[in-house]
Design an enzyme around this catalytic site. Sequence first.
Site, PDB file in Angstrom:
ATOM      1  N   CYS A 107       0.812  -1.222   0.000  1.00 43.53           N
ATOM      2  CA  CYS A 107       0.000   0.000   0.000  1.00 43.53           C
ATOM      3  C   CYS A 107       0.841   1.267   0.000  1.00 43.53           C
ATOM      4  O   CYS A 107       0.353   2.340  -0.360  1.00 43.53           O
ATOM      5  CB  CYS A 107      -0.939   0.009   1.198  1.00 43.53           C
ATOM      6  SG  CYS A 107      -2.115  -1.369   1.219  1.00 43.53           S
ATOM      7  N   HIS A 245      -3.345   7.575   1.911  1.00 43.94           N
ATOM      8  CA  HIS A 245      -3.706   6.225   1.453  1.00 43.94           C
ATOM      9  C   HIS A 245      -5.131   5.931   1.904  1.00 43.94           C
ATOM     10  O   HIS A 245      -5.484   6.139   3.071  1.00 43.94           O
ATOM     11  CB  HIS A 245      -2.735   5.206   2.049  1.00 43.94           C
ATOM     12  CG  HIS A 245      -3.158   3.788   1.882  1.00 43.94           C
ATOM     13  ND1 HIS A 245      -3.615   3.276   0.688  1.00 43.94           N
ATOM     14  CD2 HIS A 245      -3.193   2.754   2.776  1.00 43.94           C
ATOM     15  CE1 HIS A 245      -3.900   1.999   0.843  1.00 43.94           C
ATOM     16  NE2 HIS A 245      -3.666   1.661   2.105  1.00 43.94           N
ATOM     17  N   ASN A 275      -9.919  -0.156  -0.198  1.00 39.22           N
ATOM     18  CA  ASN A 275      -8.463  -0.112  -0.177  1.00 39.22           C
ATOM     19  C   ASN A 275      -7.924  -0.739  -1.466  1.00 39.22           C
ATOM     20  O   ASN A 275      -7.959  -1.955  -1.635  1.00 39.22           O
ATOM     21  CB  ASN A 275      -7.939  -0.866   1.046  1.00 39.22           C
ATOM     22  CG  ASN A 275      -6.430  -0.766   1.204  1.00 39.22           C
ATOM     23  OD1 ASN A 275      -5.724  -0.377   0.280  1.00 39.22           O
ATOM     24  ND2 ASN A 275      -5.939  -1.143   2.364  1.00 39.22           N
TER      25      ASN A 275
END
Length: 323
Positions: A107, A245, A275
């Site tokens: 990520c 993020h 996500n």
Amino acid sequence: MTGVGSYLPNNKYSNEDLSKFVETSDEWITKRSGIKFRHFVSNNETTSDMAVHAALNAIKNSQIKKEDIDLIIVATTTPDNTFPATATLVQKKLGVNAVSFDVQAVCAGFVFALSVAKSMMIDNNYTNCLVVGADSMSKLLNWKDRTTSVLFGDGAGAVILQKFECVNRRLKDWGILSNVIHSDGSLYNLLKTSGGVAFNQMTGFIEMSGKEVFKHAIDKLSSSLEEALSLSNKEVNQLDWLVPHQANQRIILAVADRLRMNTQKIISTVKVHGNTSAASIPLALDYAISAKKVKNGNLIGLQAIGGGLSWGASVIRIGKPQN
């Protein structure tokens, strides 16, 4: 950063859709993550396919020719093949001549890729770099694990970085002003997959110690942005926007509280795509530009954390320099 583009697959799933085959509910997912929807690739759609869609949009928005690209860096943890690099497939599909390779920081991959790109453009003769974050996270989901399977989605985002000669003092405050990246392998097991080529010749499923990752995320996202701001001689209140993020709305709000940042300055898109790992920051950034929130010359903070644990932040003045 002169062009931004993104792509989401057509297959869109709501929380209610997931509840048909996962022991979960819209209320449970929304309360814990803020996520309402996510997109999944179709059976014949790959990470490189999504990356190319996003790349073409970024190239169009930057108003350069694709043939001008001389460096391609793809941040992904879900490559089309174990090797070669997915970036070489993107290069092939775009039909360009560019040095191409992948970066793997899960990520945090997009922030890591930006840092690598800036270093290479400063130290070498690269002038037009395509940086892509793309992940097919649905390929790593265990649908029997409701704590992780409901959080992730697929997507891609891309940016064009161009090198400009600094002809006046004002341009020194333009572009990527600072990058900060960190890793701590002692936290390796907090967020990982159950498989790997050398480990068991399997891709594996995502395994996450949610409470521990949540705690580390708030601390490390906050500290890395503060570090990046210090390196660029900026204060948090000087940021026009923060693009974090997009993992969990609770984390986003907790970081804002830790930084004492006005939540009206935070770009949040986690609700609509979940996500998407390395794709989440450029996806959110493209949304913000399309919505006419982020404008040319705005000062932007970026921050991300992923498996490793790996994390980092960037401070950029976005858009084409104005003399």
